[in-house]
Design an enzyme around this catalytic site. Structure first.
Site, PDB file in Angstrom:
ATOM      1  N   THR A 181       0.884  -1.269   0.014  1.00 58.37           N
ATOM      2  CA  THR A 181       0.105   0.036   0.021  1.00 58.37           C
ATOM      3  C   THR A 181       0.858   1.302   0.010  1.00 58.37           C
ATOM      4  OG1 THR A 181      -1.866  -1.010   1.099  1.00 58.37           O
ATOM      5  CG2 THR A 181      -1.515   1.384   1.650  1.00 58.37           C
ATOM      6  N   VAL A 210     -13.855  -2.824   3.636  1.00 56.46           N
ATOM      7  CA  VAL A 210     -13.134  -1.475   3.224  1.00 56.46           C
ATOM      8  C   VAL A 210     -12.034  -1.564   4.481  1.00 56.46           C
ATOM      9  CG1 VAL A 210     -13.176   0.960   3.536  1.00 56.46           C
ATOM     10  CG2 VAL A 210     -14.956  -0.144   2.342  1.00 56.46           C
ATOM     11  N   GLY A 211     -10.991  -1.187   4.207  1.00 53.03           N
ATOM     12  CA  GLY A 211      -9.808  -1.148   5.260  1.00 53.03           C
ATOM     13  C   GLY A 211      -9.686   0.310   5.880  1.00 53.03           C
ATOM     14  N   ASP A 212      -8.791   0.399   6.676  1.00 51.20           N
ATOM     15  CA  ASP A 212      -8.355   1.698   7.184  1.00 51.20           C
ATOM     16  C   ASP A 212      -8.100   2.982   6.625  1.00 51.20           C
ATOM     17  OD1 ASP A 212      -6.141   0.308   6.691  1.00 51.20           O
ATOM     18  OD2 ASP A 212      -4.818   1.794   7.810  1.00 51.20           O
ATOM     19  N   THR A 232      -0.120   1.997   7.054  1.00 47.69           N
ATOM     20  CA  THR A 232      -0.149   0.772   6.272  1.00 47.69           C
ATOM     21  C   THR A 232      -0.105  -0.457   7.158  1.00 47.69           C
ATOM     22  OG1 THR A 232       1.073  -0.698   4.725  1.00 47.69           O
ATOM     23  CG2 THR A 232       2.341   1.126   5.895  1.00 47.69           C
ATOM     24  N   GLY A 235      -5.689  -3.449   7.919  1.00 47.50           N
ATOM     25  CA  GLY A 235      -6.578  -2.415   8.439  1.00 47.50           C
ATOM     26  C   GLY A 235      -7.541  -2.483   9.323  1.00 47.50           C
TER      27      GLY A 235
END
Ligand code: ASP
Length: 319
Positions: A181, A210-212, A232, A235
């Site tokens: 990322t 959906v991640g952080d 990174t 998440g």
């Protein structure tokens, strides 16, 4: 004290030292160096921190070796769903997108959300409608296709597992394909901070996960009073620990230095809950902190006109 400075990351998931080789290293370092130069160009001509972090992240999104934009990982259904966020420290303006599939540079869509709407986070097909209406460049699915990532996904597609890109190690991995990322943080000559993060998320993610990254305060945050941060790592843990905002709060409410706050959150709090990863952060003096609790983190920075420094593991790499 720096007049301007910028830091970037290409993900906390790096190849184990034992699997790293020279040609692969060159690819990563080249990607990092180009992104630093893209940001430097902006800051040197008196551009804003926001413009600089967007320029750096666009460069990383266009580089196939990182898990963002072009190099995004595969979802469970074989698509690519990307998340990105941008935040300005001066006035807490922010824009983000989640689960977009068609844009070459999701960070530009996040910037458009910030600049052209009264919202912060747009997701899915409607976010895509917004981006196309605003003329942001799209690409066909084959632009995002990558043989290595495809194999990585096939290896865990039929399991219920969701993996960080670096966690899916294939015995037959081509030696020149490994990803991470991306993000950037900057201080400009006006004394303003900004943060940007962009990701393809985790391999085999499903159900619109959906991640952080696009969650303001979790994966991305900027506040001139404290710092700008791009995270990174896994998440879900970064969301639960509200990592980026936590660092900012430790500085604002407890008076910790950037280094103390970052180190405590990444090396103590996150470790205790099992959250693997790292972050890059910058404060209003241009000081930079880049802690991680994984084996390494692709990262680099510069301050004023000093040369770029890039790292994969503990020590600076030659470029
Ligand atoms: N934080 C990203 C996510 O969970 C993945 C990463 O940084 O590698 O979506």
């Amino acid at each position: 004290m720096a007049n301007f400075s910028l830091a970037i990351h290409g993900g906390a998931g790096v190849l184990a030292k034992t699997n790293m080789n020279e040609s692969l290293k060159v690819l990563y370092l080249k990607g990092l160096k180009e992104a630093l130069e893209a940001g430097r160009l902006v800051l040197k001509r008196g551009g804003t921190a926001t413009e600089a972090v967007v320029a750096a992240v666009v460069s990383l999104e266009n580089c196939e070796v990182f898990n963002a934009g072009r190099g995004s990982v595969f979802t469970h259904t074989g698509t690519h769903e990307m998340d990105a966020a941008l935040m300005e420290g001066e006035n807490l303006s922010a824009g983000a997108v989640a689960g977009v599939r068609i844009f070459k540079n999701p960070i530009k869509v996040a910037a458009a959300v910030m600049e052209k709407t009264e919202h912060v986070l747009l997701c899915g097909p409607e976010a895509e409608n917004f981006g196309t209406e605003h003329g942001l460049e799209t690409a066909k699915p084959d632009y995002f296709f990558n043989e290595f990532r495809h194999k990585q996904w096939l290896a865990i597609r039929d399991t219920n597992q969701t993996k960080l890109d670096h966690a899916v190690v294939l015995p037959s991995s081509p030696p020149d394909k490994k990803f991470g990322t991306v993000g950037a943080v900057a201080l400009d000559v006006f004394g303003n901070l900004a943060a940007a993060t962009s990701t393809g998320g985790m391999t085999n993610k499903r159900y619109g996960r959906v991640g952080d990254t696009p969650i303001i305060g979790a994966g991305t945050y900027a506040n001139n009073k404290t710092c700008a941060i791009s995270c990174t790592g896994h998440g879900e843990f970064f969301i639960k620990a509200v990592v980026a905002y936590d660092v900012s709060c430790l500085m604002e409410y407890r008076g910790l230095s950037l280094e103390e706050a970052c180190s405590y959150v990444v090396k103590d709090k996150l470790v205790k809950i099992g959250g693997e990863g790292g972050l890059i952060a910058i404060d209003k003096s241009g000081r930079i902190s880049m802690p991680f609790n994984s084996e390494g983190m692709y990262r680099g920075f510069f301050q004023n006109d000093e040369p770029n420094q890039v790292f994969i593991y503990e020590n600076a790499e030659e470029i």
